[in-house]
Scaffold this motif. Structure first.
Motif, PDB file in Angstrom:
ATOM      1  N   TRP A 121     -64.943  77.941 -25.159  1.00 17.80           N
ATOM      2  CA  TRP A 121     -65.551  77.280 -26.303  1.00 17.80           C
ATOM      3  C   TRP A 121     -66.586  78.238 -26.896  1.00 17.80           C
ATOM      4  CZ3 TRP A 121     -63.232  72.996 -27.898  1.00 17.80           C
ATOM      5  CH2 TRP A 121     -62.485  72.260 -26.970  1.00 17.80           C
ATOM      6  N   LYS A 122     -67.050  77.912 -28.055  1.00 17.73           N
ATOM      7  CA  LYS A 122     -68.095  78.638 -28.796  1.00 17.73           C
ATOM      8  C   LYS A 122     -67.643  80.041 -29.220  1.00 17.73           C
ATOM      9  CE  LYS A 122     -71.942  76.144 -26.808  1.00 17.73           C
ATOM     10  NZ  LYS A 122     -73.020  76.159 -25.863  1.00 17.73           N
ATOM     11  N   LYS A 123     -67.508  80.968 -28.278  1.00 19.32           N
ATOM     12  CA  LYS A 123     -67.161  82.326 -28.680  1.00 19.32           C
ATOM     13  C   LYS A 123     -66.430  83.031 -27.549  1.00 19.32           C
ATOM     14  CE  LYS A 123     -68.226  86.014 -31.531  1.00 19.32           C
ATOM     15  NZ  LYS A 123     -67.116  86.058 -32.443  1.00 19.32           N
ATOM     16  N   ASP A 124     -65.330  83.640 -27.898  1.00 16.13           N
ATOM     17  CA  ASP A 124     -64.606  84.400 -26.887  1.00 16.13           C
ATOM     18  C   ASP A 124     -64.403  85.814 -27.413  1.00 16.13           C
ATOM     19  OD1 ASP A 124     -63.224  85.064 -24.632  1.00 16.13           O
ATOM     20  OD2 ASP A 124     -61.937  83.306 -24.670  1.00 16.13           O
ATOM     21  N   ASN A 125     -64.054  86.710 -26.489  1.00 13.38           N
ATOM     22  CA  ASN A 125     -63.853  88.090 -26.868  1.00 13.38           C
ATOM     23  C   ASN A 125     -62.362  88.376 -26.970  1.00 13.38           C
ATOM     24  OD1 ASN A 125     -63.355  90.893 -26.614  1.00 13.38           O
ATOM     25  ND2 ASN A 125     -65.494  91.147 -25.967  1.00 13.38           N
ATOM     26  N   ILE A 126     -61.959  88.957 -28.089  1.00 15.21           N
ATOM     27  CA  ILE A 126     -60.535  89.123 -28.341  1.00 15.21           C
ATOM     28  C   ILE A 126     -59.878  90.035 -27.311  1.00 15.21           C
ATOM     29  CG2 ILE A 126     -60.653  91.087 -29.945  1.00 15.21           C
ATOM     30  CD1 ILE A 126     -58.683  88.701 -31.474  1.00 15.21           C
ATOM     31  N   PHE A 127     -60.631  91.018 -26.797  1.00 11.81           N
ATOM     32  CA  PHE A 127     -60.036  91.939 -25.809  1.00 11.81           C
ATOM     33  C   PHE A 127     -59.846  91.252 -24.468  1.00 11.81           C
ATOM     34  CE2 PHE A 127     -62.092  94.681 -28.925  1.00 11.81           C
ATOM     35  CZ  PHE A 127     -60.987  95.411 -29.328  1.00 11.81           C
TER      36      PHE A 127
END
Lengths: 633, 179
Positions: A411-417
């Motif tokens: 949730w909120k923010k994840d890292n694409i890598f």
């Protein structure tokens, strides 16, 4: 006598629905539970009496009742006499009302000392819906109307409706539609609350939506199974207006489930969920209207009485204007905290929502476009499969790709890598599954490749999640119910792709001892004979199926004549296994010129049905989990 | 009043519901399918007569009178239902009725016509349904009106009933006036 009982019960039920509305509006909130208990149980009791009166009349073939006379016959098997109760317009409305009052009862059961006002408002909205449909049934489609003369037997029935899948298809579909009515009422109740009465309404809505959506899924699937087995066209989905009418609420319901999760975890999209809940039910009612008014032609030949159309459309207009106006006025109370990152779980859910809305709008456009053209240009056109296949299917692709990874995102923010790193195993597995399929089926086309890759993508992801959760006991932020439902979608895509892209069809005229080859199977027309069933006579063909000299099965398609109504039907013969269906239809013909035979090799069809059942199970698991949330709240 | 995002659903909803109301209130038949062949010459084809040993050639064998073309078969229940209306139409002196016997058995058809009466000026056979394809037939029964210039002027899909009979009579009168 029974008819009188049923009719009176129906009238009393209408009065109680009106009373339920009145109680919510007038009665003091501390006494409200007691009053509501009385009317809600009464409503349930009277609709049950009414419904079972009609069922009894069908079982004993009481032809003094018009509904029984027109839709039943003494030679019908008992099972179909019972399903015949809802196999016609009037009876199906009665079933609809029964399901409504059952849900009404479940809403009443939500009462506790903290949510008095909220639940009373839900019951108030639900009472409006119940009353609308009760009056519609009582006034324009009364199943207890009498016949003028005495009849010794009924007008028979439609033999293509004599099918077990179709017999249970309407009740399940109605559990879906009516479940959405609860979401609708909850949404309106939330909008009607004063600022100081605010409540976490979304946890009340979620089990209803999950429940409705699961039953709608299985209901649609059964309709599809019926079309596949009974119509004999070799396919299972035809983009018929009636199918679209159930598919559109399903799409919006899908969006609704996902945005409810976002609302639960992140307190955002609140006003959007309220609107979706309203639209989902409105679309269900509009769908019912389209089917019942005869405004569109389709495989469902329901009554074409214009007064019914006017009533149900007026009721829809009333519900629609009331709910949308209420939403327009009160929406700003809920419209906040609507910003978030696209590379997060809620971002992918938003993308899912947008795609579902576009899909639903495209299907809606295709369904009503011919009507709009007729009104404005006085021209008749029809919108068919090519439109849906070229518009709807490509839009689904991004939704399915995202579906694979969304469950494991944060949730909120994840890292694409990090997401890509986590996707390595599913990507490898997808690659292997895809290669395996193309190794077995050896047919390459763009649509086939895309479909199989997407299906394998979902299946690999969900299998890995399930493995991690169940065997490695990894604590995850996704639920088993959701994962199983997603797995079902993957299987469904697999079946849908296989059966449409790789379908082989042969239509030829065959005489006894002729042989035809389809895929790797040799089919020999070995004999034809006359047989008779409980209420039909038929000619039955016998086709020997062999593969590399090995016996596979005997296919026995029939051409039936039901003498009661002089209706001819053809009974498809199907041999199913996990990798393909052999589907054989016997057409017209005679012993001199031979018979027209249609033979299909439909790969992977069974996965469509297994996929739907898997989705259903996943949905129900989630319902159980979410019901607990309400109890603990 | 400012139209904002929130009022859009209501407006779309009202628009769609109005279309539905309009369609319900006007007198319309959803099963009516217009033919692309309207105002076009009738298709060319050759076939046998049901009971004469001659070849029927279209359009040559069509007369210079208004002609009703009716696709029928003995295996089709609605065809039996509409038969009495065809008979009624056959009483009109100014028109001819050609019956096209669709995917049927000759012996059964002759027996069927003996039993119910034969309203047709000529019955020709369409054994394998090819003529049906030429005429764009959806399903039988289906009826066309061809004017004296051998152009198709009207098409009806499905059995003729009282209301359709009235429409057909009106159409025939209209074509007569224009001739």
């Amino acid at each position: 006598m029974v008819a009188f009982l049923g009719n009176t019960a129906l009238l009393l039920a209408s009065c109680l629905a009106a009373a339920q509305l009145f109680i919510s509006l007038k009665i003091d909130k501390y006494k409200i539970i007691k009053y509501h208990k009385f009317v809600v149980l009464g409503l349930l009791l009277f609709t049950l009496i009414s419904f079972f009166s009609l069922m009894y009349s069908h079982i004993v073939s009481d032809f003094s009742i018009k509904n029984v006379f027109e839709n039943s016959h003494t030679t019908k098997p008992l099972f179909y006499k019972i399903s015949g109760v809802w196999g016609n317009h009037e009876g199906s409305m009665l079933l609809w009302i029964l399901v409504l009052s059952i849900f009404n009862y479940f809403i009443y059961k939500l009462y506790n000392k903290n949510n008095l006002i909220f639940v009373s408002k839900i019951l108030q909205n639900q009472a409006i819906i119940c009353l609308g449909f009760l009056l519609f049934t009582y006034l324009t489609s009364n199943p207890f109307d009498k016949t003028v003369a005495k009849f010794s037997n009924g007008l028979g029935f439609n033999p293509i409706l004599q099918d077990p899948a179709l017999a249970i298809h309407p009740p399940l579909l109605y559990l879906g539609y009516v479940g959405f009515s609860a979401a609708f009422s909850i949404s309106l109740a939330a909008l009607q609350l004063q600022d100081n009465e605010k409540i976490n309404w979304n946890i009340y809505m979620k089990p209803f939506v999950l429940y409705a959506w699961s039953f709608l899924t299985i209901g649609i699937a059964l309709g599809s199974i019926w079309a596949y087995y009974e119509l004999g066209w070799g396919g299972w989905w035809f983009w018929d207006p009636v199918e679209n009418a159930s598919f559109m609420p399903w799409l919006l319901g899908t969006a609704l489930i996902h945005s409810l999760i976002t609302l639960e975890k992140r307190k955002s999209l609140e006003s959007w969920v309220l609107l979706l809940a309203i639209l989902t039910f409105l679309l269900s009612v509009i769908g019912t209207f389209l089917v019942r008014s005869g405004i569109l032609t389709s495989v469902h030949t329901f009554a074409l009485d214009p007064s019914r159309g006017i009533y149900i459309l007026s009721f829809t207009a009333l519900l629609g204007i009331y709910s949308l106006a209420l939403f327009g006025l009160k929406e700003k109370n809920y419209n906040k905290n609507n910003f978030f990152s696209l590379t997060s779980k809620e971002g992918t859910i938003l993308l899912n929502n947008i795609i579902m809305i576009i899909l639903c709008a495209s299907v809606f456009l295709g369904t009503i476009y011919p009507l709009a053209v007729e009104v404005f240009f006085k021209n008749k056109i029809s919108v068919g499969e090519p439109y849906y296949n070229s518009i709807v299917l490509p839009i689904m692709i991004p939704a399915i790709i995202v579906m694979g990874i969304a469950p494991i995102m944060y949730w909120k923010k994840d890292n694409i890598f990090k997401i890509l790193k986590k996707s390595i195993y599913p990507i490898i597995l997808t690659f292997f599954i895809t290669i395996t399929f193309f190794y077995i089926y050896e047919k390459y086309s763009l649509a086939g490749i895309i479909g199989i890759i997407l299906a394998s993508w979902i299946i690999s992801n969900t299998l890995i999640y399930l493995f991690a959760k169940i065997f490695l006991k990894i604590n995850t932020n996704y639920s088993i119910g959701m994962t199983i439902a997603h797995l079902g979608i993957g299987l469904l895509i697999l079946g849908a792709t296989g059966s449409s892209v790789w379908q082989e069809e042969k239509i030829i005229r065959m005489n006894i001892n002729d042989e035809i080859k389809i895929n790797k199977y040799n089919v020999t027309f070995s004999k034809i004979k006359e047989i008779s069933g409980q209420n039909y006579i038929a000619i039955q063909g016998n086709f020997l199926v062999q593969s590399d000299g090995k016996f596979i099965t005997n296919l026995k398609p029939e051409n039936r004549l039901y003498p009661i109504t002089q209706i001819f039907t053809s009974e498809v013969s199907i041999h199913t296994n996990l990798s393909r269906d052999l589907y054989l239809v016997l057409g017209e013909g005679n012993s001199d010129d031979g018979w027209v035979v249609r033979l299909y090799h439909n790969p992977l069809v069974i996965w469509i049905w297994l996929g739907s059942i898997t989705i259903f199970i996943g949905g129900l698991l989630s319902v159980t989990k979410n019901k607990k949330t309400i109890k603990n709240y | 009043m400012k139209i904002n995002f929130i009022t859009i659903p209501s407006l779309i909803f009202i628009f769609i519901v109005s279309i539905f109301f309009y369609l319900l209130l006007i007198d319309r038949d959803p099963s009516e399918i217009p033919s692309v062949l309207i105002d076009k010459k009738i298709p060319e084809f050759k076939t046998n007569y049901l009971s004469k040993n001659e070849i029927f050639i279209s359009p040559e064998n069509f007369s210079n009178r208004i002609t009703l073309v009716n696709f029928f078969a003995t295996w089709c229940k609605p065809c039996r239902d509409e038969h009495k209306y065809i008979k009624e139409l056959s009483k009109k002196m100014e028109i001819e009725i050609i019956g096209i016997n669709y995917k049927d058995d000759a012996k059964k058809t002759i027996k069927w016509l003996n039993e119910l009466g034969n309203p047709y000026s000529d019955v020709i056979v369409d054994k394998n349904g090819k003529i049906g394809i030429e005429w764009g037939v959806y399903g039988i029964p289906e009826t066309f009106i061809v004017d004296s210039n051998k152009k198709i002027q009207f098409r009806h899909v499905g059995p003729i009933n009282k209301k359709i009979l009235k429409n057909i009579n009106l159409k025939i009168n209209e074509i007569k006036k224009n001739d």
